[in-house]
Design a protein around this motif. Structure first.
Motif, PDB file in Angstrom:
ATOM      1  N   ILE A  77       8.808   7.084   0.115  1.00  0.00           N
ATOM      2  CA  ILE A  77       8.929   5.458   0.710  1.00  0.00           C
ATOM      3  C   ILE A  77      10.276   5.287   1.447  1.00  0.00           C
ATOM      4  N   LEU A  78      11.464   5.766   0.750  1.00  0.00           N
ATOM      5  CA  LEU A  78      12.783   5.656   1.313  1.00  0.00           C
ATOM      6  C   LEU A  78      12.809   6.554   2.375  1.00  0.00           C
ATOM      7  N   ALA A  79      12.340   7.614   2.327  1.00  0.00           N
ATOM      8  CA  ALA A  79      12.465   8.933   3.150  1.00  0.00           C
ATOM      9  C   ALA A  79      11.796   8.182   4.693  1.00  0.00           C
ATOM     10  N   ALA A  80      10.485   7.759   4.503  1.00  0.00           N
ATOM     11  CA  ALA A  80       9.980   7.373   5.593  1.00  0.00           C
ATOM     12  C   ALA A  80      10.563   6.165   6.089  1.00  0.00           C
ATOM     13  N   LEU A  81      11.118   5.225   5.434  1.00  0.00           N
ATOM     14  CA  LEU A  81      11.756   3.864   6.049  1.00  0.00           C
ATOM     15  C   LEU A  81      12.968   4.357   6.690  1.00  0.00           C
ATOM     16  N   GLN A  82      13.750   5.357   6.186  1.00  0.00           N
ATOM     17  CA  GLN A  82      14.993   5.788   6.800  1.00  0.00           C
ATOM     18  C   GLN A  82      14.616   6.641   8.081  1.00  0.00           C
ATOM     19  N   LEU A  83      13.595   7.140   8.151  1.00  0.00           N
ATOM     20  CA  LEU A  83      13.126   7.826   9.508  1.00  0.00           C
ATOM     21  C   LEU A  83      12.807   6.505  10.468  1.00  0.00           C
ATOM     22  N   ARG A  84      12.038   5.707  10.124  1.00  0.00           N
ATOM     23  CA  ARG A  84      11.726   4.676  10.686  1.00  0.00           C
ATOM     24  C   ARG A  84      13.060   3.756  11.457  1.00  0.00           C
ATOM     25  N   ALA A  85      14.079   3.593  10.367  1.00  0.00           N
ATOM     26  CA  ALA A  85      15.285   2.785  10.649  1.00  0.00           C
ATOM     27  C   ALA A  85      16.126   3.601  11.765  1.00  0.00           C
ATOM     28  N   SER A  86      16.206   4.994  11.719  1.00  0.00           N
ATOM     29  CA  SER A  86      16.975   5.601  12.493  1.00  0.00           C
ATOM     30  C   SER A  86      16.197   5.754  14.033  1.00  0.00           C
ATOM     31  N   ALA A 129       3.924   4.936  16.403  1.00  0.00           N
ATOM     32  CA  ALA A 129       4.582   5.806  17.356  1.00  0.00           C
ATOM     33  C   ALA A 129       5.385   7.192  16.816  1.00  0.00           C
ATOM     34  N   ILE A 130       5.907   6.840  15.632  1.00  0.00           N
ATOM     35  CA  ILE A 130       6.481   7.965  14.891  1.00  0.00           C
ATOM     36  C   ILE A 130       5.222   8.937  14.402  1.00  0.00           C
ATOM     37  N   VAL A 131       4.321   8.387  13.872  1.00  0.00           N
ATOM     38  CA  VAL A 131       3.239   9.081  13.154  1.00  0.00           C
ATOM     39  C   VAL A 131       2.512   9.885  14.316  1.00  0.00           C
ATOM     40  N   ARG A 132       2.484   9.247  15.503  1.00  0.00           N
ATOM     41  CA  ARG A 132       1.891  10.348  16.381  1.00  0.00           C
ATOM     42  C   ARG A 132       2.627  11.275  16.782  1.00  0.00           C
ATOM     43  N   SER A 133       3.923  11.235  16.942  1.00  0.00           N
ATOM     44  CA  SER A 133       4.943  12.058  17.258  1.00  0.00           C
ATOM     45  C   SER A 133       4.862  13.533  16.327  1.00  0.00           C
ATOM     46  N   PHE A 134       4.252  13.263  15.213  1.00  0.00           N
ATOM     47  CA  PHE A 134       4.065  14.575  14.344  1.00  0.00           C
ATOM     48  C   PHE A 134       2.855  15.429  14.717  1.00  0.00           C
ATOM     49  N   SER A 135       1.906  14.528  15.597  1.00  0.00           N
ATOM     50  CA  SER A 135       0.916  15.355  16.146  1.00  0.00           C
ATOM     51  C   SER A 135      -0.183  16.409  15.127  1.00  0.00           C
ATOM     52  N   LEU A 136      -0.338  15.593  14.047  1.00  0.00           N
ATOM     53  CA  LEU A 136      -1.354  16.327  12.938  1.00  0.00           C
ATOM     54  C   LEU A 136      -2.739  15.849  13.432  1.00  0.00           C
ATOM     55  N   PRO A 137      -3.710  16.738  13.065  1.00  0.00           N
ATOM     56  CA  PRO A 137      -4.976  16.242  13.000  1.00  0.00           C
ATOM     57  C   PRO A 137      -5.346  15.085  12.624  1.00  0.00           C
ATOM     58  N   VAL A 138      -6.267  14.203  13.039  1.00  0.00           N
ATOM     59  CA  VAL A 138      -6.711  13.174  12.670  1.00  0.00           C
ATOM     60  C   VAL A 138      -7.455  13.250  11.141  1.00  0.00           C
ATOM     61  N   ALA A 139      -7.006  12.705  10.115  1.00  0.00           N
ATOM     62  CA  ALA A 139      -7.722  13.074   8.768  1.00  0.00           C
ATOM     63  C   ALA A 139      -7.838  11.804   8.021  1.00  0.00           C
ATOM     64  N   SER A 140      -8.882  11.694   7.220  1.00  0.00           N
ATOM     65  CA  SER A 140      -9.310  10.796   6.513  1.00  0.00           C
ATOM     66  C   SER A 140     -10.142  11.098   5.357  1.00  0.00           C
ATOM     67  N   SER A 141     -10.054  10.265   4.094  1.00  0.00           N
ATOM     68  CA  SER A 141     -10.906  10.571   3.194  1.00  0.00           C
ATOM     69  C   SER A 141     -11.599   9.332   2.273  1.00  0.00           C
ATOM     70  N   ASN A 142     -12.521   9.469   1.453  1.00  0.00           N
ATOM     71  CA  ASN A 142     -12.908   8.522   0.782  1.00  0.00           C
ATOM     72  C   ASN A 142     -13.733   8.869  -0.313  1.00  0.00           C
ATOM     73  N   ARG A 143     -14.243   8.108  -1.278  1.00  0.00           N
ATOM     74  CA  ARG A 143     -14.988   8.652  -2.521  1.00  0.00           C
ATOM     75  C   ARG A 143     -16.428   7.948  -2.594  1.00  0.00           C
ATOM     76  N   LEU A 144     -17.394   8.377  -3.339  1.00  0.00           N
ATOM     77  CA  LEU A 144     -18.320   7.888  -3.797  1.00  0.00           C
ATOM     78  C   LEU A 144     -18.306   7.741  -5.325  1.00  0.00           C
ATOM     79  N   GLU A 145     -18.189   6.242  -5.719  1.00  0.00           N
ATOM     80  CA  GLU A 145     -17.964   6.009  -7.135  1.00  0.00           C
ATOM     81  C   GLU A 145     -19.459   6.378  -7.855  1.00  0.00           C
ATOM     82  N   ASN A 146     -19.341   6.235  -9.281  1.00  0.00           N
ATOM     83  CA  ASN A 146     -20.581   6.453  -9.927  1.00  0.00           C
ATOM     84  C   ASN A 146     -21.235   7.463  -9.791  1.00  0.00           C
ATOM     85  N   PHE A 147     -20.312   8.725  -9.394  1.00  0.00           N
ATOM     86  CA  PHE A 147     -21.198  10.194  -9.244  1.00  0.00           C
ATOM     87  C   PHE A 147     -21.048  10.873 -10.456  1.00  0.00           C
ATOM     88  N   SER A 148     -21.834  11.215 -11.310  1.00  0.00           N
ATOM     89  CA  SER A 148     -21.586  11.724 -12.495  1.00  0.00           C
ATOM     90  C   SER A 148     -21.172  12.914 -12.453  1.00  0.00           C
TER      91      SER A 148
END
Length: 475
Positions: free
Chosen positions: A351-360, A367-386
């Motif tokens: 958290i502090l590393a990210a806020l330091q980058l934002r403050a600098s 815009a900072i997130v976009r500058s890293f040019s990572l592939p768009v990623a996401s995740s989720n889960r299905l609950e009650n999946f035995s």
């Protein structure tokens, strides 16, 4: 009984843990510590807990069991897991954290620490063997609760001290930051540290009822709340964590959560790390950044720690998970200040590393997130999946290329498969879908990557639909 070791500690239903099982596993851990030479009778052992309803009773049972096992126990109260781990390393004591982390309140667990830090998989196996042996002697399963001398303020103070010198004076004075407090034990420490660095802090959503916040699969309800708060208060960022405060949550100025693996990359660069160890579920674009050498592991902090230890000898090495929790195994220097190793997930460092980058930078977080040019990623889960359903699915998909191709046909054609942890499949269009049973709860997790937000959302939705259809087909 639902109790088992997962990706990080013992987990199961609260009703199963709150009683003889808590005494059983505390006693098994005590016996393991003595047998392995990690501790002797009469040594101090630490116990802390999160805010979920069952944690107070479970921790009291554990304290009683440890006292009966011959240890001097200290009650560390409700503190973040990394704060407990840091203090345990500082005083060279074993420790137990009663927490279910990010999972719902009807579940709970225990995280175990030797005087050297978080336990490994081989330690889990040894503790399980001790527990199996103890089950044969019911006289040893006394669940009488007890209390112990309270040192919560000391534990908090050491963790605050560690984080109060990472940045320069007033490093965050130009930022207006929201703290989503909910029921995380890290909430008051977060506020204290942010104000120490001069940030304007807005407190949001404090709850006396336990709220499960999964920083790797942030719920629709949580994102909706973050976006509303960001707009209402004109915030530069919002921060939070899961229940026991070892997984960070950081949103941009629009209230959109920043991926935990990006927080890990930011932290690696903040520390000047030359090597980073991270699970296979982290973004595939990390390696393309070129600033850090990456080592991939299975999911779970014990695997990350083992991977980090195998790389020792490198100048600075860091570990992180896709949930954003970061780990260090060697001392490092930040802004001229020595930073002691903390080989367990920590939320405040990223958290502090990210806020330091934002403050600098004179840029919003988005815009900072976009500058890293990572592939768009996401995740989720299905609950009650035995676990039985998960095992049946994984067995089917691993049975051969034809079975995998048939299952994924509505989504795309598989061209490359990684079987490190679950099945991570690269499709013919370059997108990725990763199916993995959770190690912490009866859930099935789905991770995806694509080249656009629209494709990523569609792929995740379709992946979850396929999983749900499979589950329904079994009944």
């Amino acid at each position: 009984m639902s109790l088992k070791f997962g990706t990080s500690g013992l987990r199961g239903l609260s009703v199963d843990l709150n009683g003889p099982a808590a005494a059983l596993y505390a006693t098994a851990f005590a016996r393991y510590l003595i047998a392995a030479g990690h501790a002797r009778k009469g040594d101090v052992i630490l116990v802390a807990r999160d805010f979920r309803p069952s944690s107070t009773a479970i921790s009291s049972i554990i304290i009683g069991a440890l006292i009966r096992a011959g240890f001097e126990v200290r009650n560390c109260g409700t503190v973040p897991t990394p704060a407990l781990a840091l203090y345990a390393l500082h005083v060279r004591s074993a420790a137990l954290m009663v927490t279910g982390s990010h999972i719902p309140a009807d579940r709970n667990g225990i995280k175990f620490y030797t005087p050297d830090g978080e336990i490994r998989k081989e330690d889990e196996e040894a503790i399980s063997r001790e527990a199996d042996a103890l089950r044969k002697d019911g006289n040893l399963l006394d669940e009488t609760p007890a209390d112990a001398f309270d040192i919560e303020s000391d534990v908090r103070a050491l963790f605050v001290e560690r984080n109060a010198t990472l940045l320069g004076p007033n490093a965050l004075s130009k930022l207006k930051i929201g703290v989503y407090e909910h029921s995380t034990v890290a909430r008051d420490i977060f506020t204290h540290v942010l104000k120490h660095y001069g940030a304007e802090v807005v407190l949001l959503g404090r709850s006396d009822i336990f709220v499960p916040v999964d920083t790797e699969a942030v719920s629709f309800e949580t994102v909706t709340a973050l976006r509303a708060w960001a707009s209402e208060h004109q915030l530069d960022a919002i921060i939070s964590a899961d229940g026991d405060g070892d997984r960070p949550l950081v949103s941009d100025e629009l209230g959109n959560p920043i991926r935990g693996d990006l927080l890990g990359l930011i932290t690696a660069e903040f520390l000047g790390a030359s090597v980073a160890v991270t699970p296979v579920t982290s973004n595939s674009g990390l390696e393309r950044r070129g600033t850090v050498k990456f080592i991939r592991t299975r999911v779970g902090s014990p695997f990350v720690i083992s991977g980090m230890e195998a790389e020792r000898g490198t100048d600075v090495i860091i570990g992180f998970e896709a949930n954003g929790g970061t780990l260090t195994v060697d001392p490092s220097t930040v802004n001229g200040t020595a930073l002691a190793p903390l080989p367990t997930r920590d939320s405040l460092l990223p958290i502090l590393a990210a806020l330091q980058l934002r403050a600098s930078r004179e840029q919003p977080f988005s815009a900072i997130v976009r500058s890293f040019s990572l592939p768009v990623a996401s995740s989720n889960r299905l609950e009650n999946f035995s676990s039985e359903s998960s095992l049946a699915l994984m067995t089917k998909l691993r049975s051969g290329q034809e079975a995998l191709t048939e299952f994924l046909l509505p989504i795309g054609i598989p061209v490359e498969v990684s079987d490190i942890d679950g099945l991570r499949v690269t499709l013919s269009d370059g997108s990725i879908i990763h199916l993995r049973p959770s190690g912490n709860a009866p859930e099935m997790r789905c991770y995806v990557e694509a080249d656009t937000e629209e494709k990523c959302r569609a792929l995740l939705q379709r992946g979850l639909e396929l999983l749900d259809a499979w589950r329904l087909s079994l009944y």
